[in-house]
Motif scaffolding. Structure first.
Motif, PDB file in Angstrom:
ATOM      1  N   LYS A   1       7.716   3.780  -4.484  1.00  0.00           N
ATOM      2  CA  LYS A   1       9.233   3.181  -3.987  1.00  0.00           C
ATOM      3  C   LYS A   1       8.863   1.963  -4.029  1.00  0.00           C
ATOM      4  O   LYS A   1       9.476   1.268  -4.483  1.00  0.00           O
ATOM      5  N   LEU A   2       7.558   0.676  -3.546  1.00  0.00           N
ATOM      6  CA  LEU A   2       7.860   0.171  -4.081  1.00  0.00           C
ATOM      7  C   LEU A   2       7.565  -0.947  -5.522  1.00  0.00           C
ATOM      8  O   LEU A   2       8.174  -1.298  -5.744  1.00  0.00           O
ATOM      9  N   ALA A   3       6.684   0.132  -6.541  1.00  0.00           N
ATOM     10  CA  ALA A   3       6.595  -0.698  -7.296  1.00  0.00           C
ATOM     11  C   ALA A   3       7.760   0.201  -8.375  1.00  0.00           C
ATOM     12  O   ALA A   3       8.050  -0.975  -9.196  1.00  0.00           O
ATOM     13  N   SER A   4       8.895   0.980  -7.754  1.00  0.00           N
ATOM     14  CA  SER A   4      10.331   0.781  -8.518  1.00  0.00           C
ATOM     15  C   SER A   4      10.633  -0.008  -8.293  1.00  0.00           C
ATOM     16  O   SER A   4      11.509  -0.702  -8.684  1.00  0.00           O
TER      17      SER A   4
ATOM     18  N   THR B   1       2.029  -4.246 -12.205  1.00  0.00           N
ATOM     19  CA  THR B   1       0.534  -3.015 -11.575  1.00  0.00           C
ATOM     20  C   THR B   1       0.864  -3.606 -10.612  1.00  0.00           C
ATOM     21  O   THR B   1       0.197  -4.641  -9.600  1.00  0.00           O
ATOM     22  N   LEU B   2       1.367  -2.572 -10.008  1.00  0.00           N
ATOM     23  CA  LEU B   2       1.141  -3.374  -8.310  1.00  0.00           C
ATOM     24  C   LEU B   2       0.013  -2.951  -8.086  1.00  0.00           C
ATOM     25  O   LEU B   2      -0.777  -1.561  -8.062  1.00  0.00           O
ATOM     26  N   THR B   3      -1.214  -3.847  -6.932  1.00  0.00           N
ATOM     27  CA  THR B   3      -2.746  -3.839  -7.005  1.00  0.00           C
ATOM     28  C   THR B   3      -2.688  -3.577  -5.385  1.00  0.00           C
ATOM     29  O   THR B   3      -3.826  -2.614  -5.152  1.00  0.00           O
ATOM     30  N   GLY B   4      -2.091  -3.524  -4.958  1.00  0.00           N
ATOM     31  CA  GLY B   4      -2.203  -3.765  -3.277  1.00  0.00           C
ATOM     32  C   GLY B   4      -1.253  -3.761  -2.124  1.00  0.00           C
ATOM     33  O   GLY B   4      -0.111  -4.215  -2.912  1.00  0.00           O
ATOM     34  N   GLY B   5      -0.993  -3.713  -0.966  1.00  0.00           N
ATOM     35  CA  GLY B   5      -0.429  -3.407  -0.069  1.00  0.00           C
ATOM     36  C   GLY B   5      -0.510  -3.817   1.068  1.00  0.00           C
ATOM     37  O   GLY B   5      -1.288  -2.902   1.663  1.00  0.00           O
ATOM     38  N   LYS B   6       0.405  -4.003   2.112  1.00  0.00           N
ATOM     39  CA  LYS B   6       0.031  -3.744   3.371  1.00  0.00           C
ATOM     40  C   LYS B   6       1.563  -3.718   4.529  1.00  0.00           C
ATOM     41  O   LYS B   6       2.336  -4.328   4.470  1.00  0.00           O
ATOM     42  N   THR B   7       1.737  -2.917   5.021  1.00  0.00           N
ATOM     43  CA  THR B   7       2.987  -2.724   5.725  1.00  0.00           C
ATOM     44  C   THR B   7       2.756  -3.269   6.850  1.00  0.00           C
ATOM     45  O   THR B   7       1.948  -3.243   7.568  1.00  0.00           O
ATOM     46  N   THR B   8       4.280  -3.741   7.207  1.00  0.00           N
ATOM     47  CA  THR B   8       4.178  -4.279   8.556  1.00  0.00           C
ATOM     48  C   THR B   8       3.933  -3.284  10.020  1.00  0.00           C
ATOM     49  O   THR B   8       4.821  -2.257  10.209  1.00  0.00           O
ATOM     50  N   ASP B   9       3.112  -3.542  10.860  1.00  0.00           N
ATOM     51  CA  ASP B   9       2.759  -3.063  12.341  1.00  0.00           C
ATOM     52  C   ASP B   9       4.116  -2.655  12.949  1.00  0.00           C
ATOM     53  O   ASP B   9       4.897  -3.730  13.270  1.00  0.00           O
ATOM     54  N   PRO B  10       4.545  -1.293  12.941  1.00  0.00           N
ATOM     55  CA  PRO B  10       5.795  -1.551  13.561  1.00  0.00           C
ATOM     56  C   PRO B  10       6.653  -1.778  14.672  1.00  0.00           C
ATOM     57  O   PRO B  10       7.421  -2.171  15.793  1.00  0.00           O
TER      58      PRO B  10
ATOM     59  N   ALA C   1      -1.836 -14.342 -17.869  1.00  0.00           N
ATOM     60  CA  ALA C   1      -1.713 -12.664 -17.085  1.00  0.00           C
ATOM     61  C   ALA C   1      -2.737 -13.080 -15.394  1.00  0.00           C
ATOM     62  O   ALA C   1      -3.608 -14.877 -15.255  1.00  0.00           O
ATOM     63  N   TYR C   2      -2.250 -12.885 -14.752  1.00  0.00           N
ATOM     64  CA  TYR C   2      -2.624 -13.700 -13.762  1.00  0.00           C
ATOM     65  C   TYR C   2      -2.389 -12.337 -12.467  1.00  0.00           C
ATOM     66  O   TYR C   2      -1.696 -11.006 -12.956  1.00  0.00           O
ATOM     67  N   VAL C   3      -3.452 -12.476 -11.215  1.00  0.00           N
ATOM     68  CA  VAL C   3      -3.590 -11.430  -9.830  1.00  0.00           C
ATOM     69  C   VAL C   3      -2.750 -11.932  -8.759  1.00  0.00           C
ATOM     70  O   VAL C   3      -2.283 -13.672  -8.797  1.00  0.00           O
ATOM     71  N   GLU C   4      -1.828 -11.578  -7.946  1.00  0.00           N
ATOM     72  CA  GLU C   4      -0.890 -12.163  -6.862  1.00  0.00           C
ATOM     73  C   GLU C   4      -0.661 -11.685  -5.563  1.00  0.00           C
ATOM     74  O   GLU C   4      -0.509 -10.686  -6.113  1.00  0.00           O
ATOM     75  N   LYS C   5      -0.705 -12.010  -4.801  1.00  0.00           N
ATOM     76  CA  LYS C   5      -0.555 -11.627  -3.271  1.00  0.00           C
ATOM     77  C   LYS C   5       0.366 -12.537  -3.084  1.00  0.00           C
ATOM     78  O   LYS C   5       0.457 -13.562  -2.990  1.00  0.00           O
ATOM     79  N   GLN C   6       1.960 -11.961  -2.516  1.00  0.00           N
ATOM     80  CA  GLN C   6       2.638 -12.978  -2.125  1.00  0.00           C
ATOM     81  C   GLN C   6       3.363 -12.090  -0.511  1.00  0.00           C
ATOM     82  O   GLN C   6       2.788 -10.663   0.316  1.00  0.00           O
ATOM     83  N   TYR C   7       4.069 -12.447  -0.109  1.00  0.00           N
ATOM     84  CA  TYR C   7       3.884 -12.197   1.797  1.00  0.00           C
ATOM     85  C   TYR C   7       5.695 -13.380   1.680  1.00  0.00           C
ATOM     86  O   TYR C   7       5.970 -14.552   1.685  1.00  0.00           O
ATOM     87  N   PRO C   8       5.970 -12.373   3.065  1.00  0.00           N
ATOM     88  CA  PRO C   8       7.395 -13.283   3.903  1.00  0.00           C
ATOM     89  C   PRO C   8       7.079 -14.907   4.144  1.00  0.00           C
ATOM     90  O   PRO C   8       5.256 -15.439   4.237  1.00  0.00           O
ATOM     91  N   ASN C   9       7.779 -15.557   3.933  1.00  0.00           N
ATOM     92  CA  ASN C   9       7.140 -16.585   4.829  1.00  0.00           C
ATOM     93  C   ASN C   9       6.567 -16.502   6.236  1.00  0.00           C
ATOM     94  O   ASN C   9       8.066 -15.812   7.235  1.00  0.00           O
TER      95      ASN C   9
ATOM     96  N   ALA D   1      11.149  -3.801  10.240  1.00  0.00           N
ATOM     97  CA  ALA D   1      11.198  -2.785   9.343  1.00  0.00           C
ATOM     98  C   ALA D   1       9.904  -2.667   8.507  1.00  0.00           C
ATOM     99  O   ALA D   1       9.194  -3.627   7.950  1.00  0.00           O
ATOM    100  N   PRO D   2       8.661  -0.878   7.894  1.00  0.00           N
ATOM    101  CA  PRO D   2       7.708  -1.534   8.425  1.00  0.00           C
ATOM    102  C   PRO D   2       7.578  -2.381   6.687  1.00  0.00           C
ATOM    103  O   PRO D   2       6.440  -2.611   6.548  1.00  0.00           O
ATOM    104  N   MET D   3       8.371  -1.508   5.911  1.00  0.00           N
ATOM    105  CA  MET D   3       8.067  -2.206   4.072  1.00  0.00           C
ATOM    106  C   MET D   3       9.449  -3.498   4.333  1.00  0.00           C
ATOM    107  O   MET D   3       8.818  -3.204   2.983  1.00  0.00           O
ATOM    108  N   LYS D   4       9.910  -4.263   4.842  1.00  0.00           N
ATOM    109  CA  LYS D   4      10.843  -5.167   4.442  1.00  0.00           C
ATOM    110  C   LYS D   4       9.728  -5.807   3.990  1.00  0.00           C
ATOM    111  O   LYS D   4      10.506  -6.532   3.418  1.00  0.00           O
ATOM    112  N   ALA D   5       8.868  -6.430   4.556  1.00  0.00           N
ATOM    113  CA  ALA D   5       7.817  -7.751   4.503  1.00  0.00           C
ATOM    114  C   ALA D   5       7.237  -7.830   2.379  1.00  0.00           C
ATOM    115  O   ALA D   5       6.930  -8.685   1.585  1.00  0.00           O
ATOM    116  N   SER D   6       7.579  -7.016   2.947  1.00  0.00           N
ATOM    117  CA  SER D   6       6.591  -6.037   1.084  1.00  0.00           C
ATOM    118  C   SER D   6       7.647  -6.058   0.335  1.00  0.00           C
ATOM    119  O   SER D   6       7.267  -6.768  -0.872  1.00  0.00           O
TER     120      SER D   6
END
Length: 217
Positions: free
Chosen positions: A88-91, A121-130, A179-187, A196-201
């Motif tokens: 879902k995140l990749a889509s 390419t989606l290489t990783g992800g973390k959900t928010t602890d509910p 080319a680059y690899v990156e990790k993003q997250y909300p402020n 919501a578990p996936m909102k931050a992603s």
């Protein structure tokens, strides 16, 4: 017996720091893995590896956005993110990148002159602890920690994120331009991204799309 507030604050900060996810790596399964090098210009820690050629981006006015794939290498960083959530995140990433790039480029489907090809390419992800995610952003101790993290441009406590790789080619020559690899997250002070578990992603992907557009200058 209640613990003194100072101990609670220190315990929370220690726990939050211990739960931080690892930084992205030069994923060995990427086509550009051999070209990626440590990026000493990155002061944020979000994009530690990159590759860039001297390119006049103004010569391009069209872009092909390839379908975003979910990384399968052993060095992927999905943790406990469910397989369905990864897809879902990749889509979402596919649609968001195309939408943002459309601000400057015509999105096309066939190679041609003045046309870039973007592979993400989606290489990783973390959900928010509910439970801990929302709590850590309204709790006094969490507020202290996240205020400091926000000022440093760092990741908030118990929050979700997205890691990915982007490779940009000339669509005719197939030359790798960027080319680059990156990790993003909300402020870290973005409270709404943690309810919501996936909102931050998803917020992370929004930031990543805008970051890509800014790099093509």
């Amino acid at each position: 017996m209640k613990l003194p507030k100072t101990i609670l604050v220190l315990t929370f900060i220690s726990t939050a720091a211990g739960c931080a996810t690892s930084e992205p790596v030069a994923y060995e399964g990427l086509a550009s893995a051999a070209q990626l090098r440590p990026d000493t210009s990155d002061k944020t820690g979000r994009s530690p590896y990159s590759y860039r050629t001297q390119t006049d981006w103004r010569q391009y006015n069209k872009v092909i956005v390839e379908p975003v794939t979910v990384y399968r290498g052993k060095d992927g960083q999905f943790g406990k993110m469910a397989e369905d959530d990864r897809f879902k995140l990749a889509s979402y990433m596919q649609g968001k990148f195309a939408q943002v790039l459309q601000q400057r480029y015509a999105v096309v489907s066939a190679p041609g002159p003045a046309t870039l090809r973007v592979r993400a390419t989606l290489t990783g992800g973390k959900t928010t602890d509910p439970v801990l995610g929302p709590l850590s952003h309204i709790d006094v101790a969490g507020g202290v920690y996240n205020t400091v993290q926000s000022a440093r441009g760092k990741e908030g406590s118990m929050t979700g994120s997205a890691s990915y790789a982007v490779e940009v080619y000339d669509s005719v020559s197939n030359q790798l331009l960027l080319a680059y690899v990156e990790k993003q997250y909300p402020n870290a002070l973005n409270i709404g991204a943690n309810f919501a578990p996936m909102k931050a992603s998803y917020v992370a992907i929004d930031k990543g799309a805008n970051d890509l557009l800014a790099r093509l200058r």
